[in-house]
Motif scaffolding. Structure first.
Motif, mmCIF file in Angstrom:
data_model
loop_
_atom_site.group_PDB
_atom_site.id
_atom_site.type_symbol
_atom_site.label_atom_id
_atom_site.label_comp_id
_atom_site.label_asym_id
_atom_site.label_seq_id
_atom_site.Cartn_x
_atom_site.Cartn_y
_atom_site.Cartn_z
ATOM 1 N N GLN A 1 0.838 -1.198 0.000
ATOM 2 C CA GLN A 1 0.000 0.000 0.000
ATOM 3 C C GLN A 1 0.873 1.249 0.000
ATOM 4 O O GLN A 1 2.021 1.221 0.458
ATOM 5 C CB GLN A 1 -0.911 0.021 1.233
ATOM 6 C CG GLN A 1 -0.188 -0.053 2.562
ATOM 7 C CD GLN A 1 -1.136 -0.129 3.743
ATOM 8 O OE1 GLN A 1 -2.359 -0.040 3.576
ATOM 9 N NE2 GLN A 1 -0.605 -0.292 4.939
ATOM 10 N N GLY A 2 0.330 2.319 -0.530
ATOM 11 C CA GLY A 2 1.033 3.585 -0.533
ATOM 12 C C GLY A 2 2.379 3.561 -1.219
ATOM 13 O O GLY A 2 3.304 4.273 -0.817
ATOM 14 N N GLY A 3 2.517 2.749 -2.274
ATOM 15 C CA GLY A 3 3.792 2.677 -2.972
ATOM 16 C C GLY A 3 4.869 1.948 -2.206
ATOM 17 O O GLY A 3 6.064 2.130 -2.500
ATOM 18 N N GLU A 4 4.492 1.114 -1.241
ATOM 19 C CA GLU A 4 5.474 0.383 -0.433
ATOM 20 C C GLU A 4 5.056 -1.073 -0.280
ATOM 21 O O GLU A 4 3.898 -1.374 -0.030
ATOM 22 C CB GLU A 4 5.606 1.027 0.948
ATOM 23 C CG GLU A 4 6.648 0.348 1.834
ATOM 24 C CD GLU A 4 6.730 0.974 3.212
ATOM 25 O OE1 GLU A 4 7.772 1.588 3.515
ATOM 26 O OE2 GLU A 4 5.764 0.852 3.991
ATOM 27 N N ILE A 5 6.033 -1.951 -0.430
ATOM 28 C CA ILE A 5 5.838 -3.382 -0.178
ATOM 29 C C ILE A 5 6.585 -3.725 1.115
ATOM 30 O O ILE A 5 7.777 -3.427 1.235
ATOM 31 C CB ILE A 5 6.382 -4.238 -1.336
ATOM 32 C CG1 ILE A 5 5.739 -3.831 -2.659
ATOM 33 C CG2 ILE A 5 6.163 -5.724 -1.057
ATOM 34 C CD1 ILE A 5 6.381 -4.476 -3.868
ATOM 35 N N VAL A 6 5.884 -4.333 2.049
ATOM 36 C CA VAL A 6 6.503 -4.740 3.306
ATOM 37 C C VAL A 6 6.580 -6.265 3.328
ATOM 38 O O VAL A 6 5.558 -6.945 3.140
ATOM 39 C CB VAL A 6 5.705 -4.232 4.524
ATOM 40 C CG1 VAL A 6 6.368 -4.699 5.825
ATOM 41 C CG2 VAL A 6 5.604 -2.710 4.503
ATOM 42 N N VAL A 7 7.787 -6.791 3.535
ATOM 43 C CA VAL A 7 8.011 -8.236 3.548
ATOM 44 C C VAL A 7 8.379 -8.683 4.950
ATOM 45 O O VAL A 7 9.287 -8.121 5.578
ATOM 46 C CB VAL A 7 9.133 -8.637 2.562
ATOM 47 C CG1 VAL A 7 9.364 -10.152 2.603
ATOM 48 C CG2 VAL A 7 8.793 -8.187 1.148
ATOM 49 N N ASP A 8 7.655 -9.672 5.446
ATOM 50 C CA ASP A 8 7.971 -10.321 6.715
ATOM 51 C C ASP A 8 9.022 -11.395 6.415
ATOM 52 O O ASP A 8 8.711 -12.425 5.822
ATOM 53 C CB ASP A 8 6.700 -10.932 7.309
ATOM 54 C CG ASP A 8 6.949 -11.685 8.607
ATOM 55 O OD1 ASP A 8 8.054 -11.551 9.171
ATOM 56 O OD2 ASP A 8 6.050 -12.423 9.056
ATOM 57 N N VAL A 9 10.271 -11.158 6.801
ATOM 58 C CA VAL A 9 11.387 -12.027 6.425
ATOM 59 C C VAL A 9 11.454 -13.258 7.320
ATOM 60 O O VAL A 9 11.457 -13.147 8.545
ATOM 61 C CB VAL A 9 12.717 -11.243 6.491
ATOM 62 C CG1 VAL A 9 13.899 -12.168 6.182
ATOM 63 C CG2 VAL A 9 12.695 -10.067 5.528
ATOM 64 N N ARG A 10 11.520 -14.427 6.689
ATOM 65 C CA ARG A 10 11.647 -15.692 7.420
ATOM 66 C C ARG A 10 13.062 -16.267 7.314
ATOM 67 O O ARG A 10 13.534 -16.922 8.217
ATOM 68 C CB ARG A 10 10.635 -16.711 6.883
ATOM 69 C CG ARG A 10 9.198 -16.195 6.849
ATOM 70 C CD ARG A 10 8.620 -15.981 8.234
ATOM 71 N NE ARG A 10 7.324 -15.333 8.216
ATOM 72 C CZ ARG A 10 6.162 -15.961 7.971
ATOM 73 N NH1 ARG A 10 6.146 -17.255 7.685
ATOM 74 N NH2 ARG A 10 5.032 -15.285 7.993
ATOM 75 N N GLN A 11 13.734 -16.021 6.182
ATOM 76 C CA GLN A 11 15.097 -16.496 5.969
ATOM 77 C C GLN A 11 15.892 -15.407 5.249
ATOM 78 O O GLN A 11 15.353 -14.690 4.418
ATOM 79 C CB GLN A 11 15.119 -17.775 5.107
ATOM 80 C CG GLN A 11 14.403 -18.965 5.706
ATOM 81 C CD GLN A 11 14.359 -20.134 4.743
ATOM 82 O OE1 GLN A 11 14.366 -19.965 3.532
ATOM 83 N NE2 GLN A 11 14.331 -21.338 5.285
#
Length: 245
Positions: free
Chosen positions: A65-75
């Motif tokens: 959203q809002g021109g941003e991708i947020v990734v929840d990092v697992r590795q």
């Protein structure tokens, strides 16, 4: 699908060890756009061609959203600079054309593949399970290291980090997506298809230095001309012998 995102220096930030924030507007014509949604698995490759540094991260998209991708990092893990050709980057004005859908390799796509020394591969295994997911990796070699036989690409697998992330995924799930970047024009070629690993035999031995190879049968493709406002210039070609093992 595999794609490439760009931005000003610092457009990727890690506010903590488990989060990546990518400030990049998504192109509506990008064939990977539909897969970049909250809850979807994601593989990220951060690569600096000028320094030949790279790091891979896998996880789940937390939000878009809002021109941003947020990734929840697992590795997350680093890779050595082997087979990365050093290139300097600069911004350049560009005018992107309409996306061109391909049912296979047309003449332009074949020429792009035949001349490349770099491409990227997205693979997946057990993506619906907690221990599964998707991954994206760099592949490199001398120009022409990818050979073409009709609608099939033949890719040698040289000695590398010995993680076997990509090959392990292809054993479990032969589906894959490839991404080729025209570093001089800013064009991007996306390919989607099915792989087959050739572990040994005379075909492997015809590729100098290959430990095995894999075939990629092209099923669909997309070409985006002028998609990137970036241009790269080759600084000095490296060989495998110049890169640390």
């Amino acid at each position: 699908m595999a794609t490439i995102l760009e931005g000003e220096p610092g457009f990727v930030a890690a506010p903590d060890p488990w989060t990546l924030r990518i400030a990049a507007a998504l192109d509506g014509s990008d064939p990977a756009r539909a897969a970049l949604v909250a809850g979807a698995p994601a593989g990220v490759l951060g690569i600096d061609l000028a320094t030949r540094r790279r790091n891979r991260a896998n996880g789940v998209i937390a939000s878009v959203q809002g021109g941003e991708i947020v990734v929840d990092v697992r590795q997350s893990f680093g890779n050595c600079p082997k087979y990365i050709q050093p290139r300097e980057v600069q911004r350049a004005p560009t005018e992107s054309g309409p996306v061109e859908a391909l049912r296979g390799l047309d003449r332009g796509a074949a020429e792009t593949v035949a001349a490349t020394d770099t491409f990227f591969i997205a693979s997946a295994a057990r993506a619906g399970e907690p221990a599964g997911g998707v991954d994206v990796s760099h592949r490199g070699g001398p120009p022409g290291f990818v050979r073409i036989e009709g609608e099939t690409l033949i890719v040698p697998d040289f000695t590398g980090n010995r993680y076997f992330n990509t090959l392990g995924n292809l054993v479990a799930n032969p589906r894959a997506a490839l991404l080729f970047v025209d570093f001089e024009q800013g064009d991007v070629l996306h390919l989607r298809g099915t792989t087959e690993i050739v572990w040994d035999g005379p075909e492997v031995r015809r590729f100098a230095g290959a430990e095995r190879l894999w075939r990629f049968r092209v099923e669909r493709g997309w070409r985006r001309r002028g998609a990137l406002p970036l241009r790269w210039s080759l600084r000095a070609r490296t060989t495998a012998a110049q890169a640390p093992r």
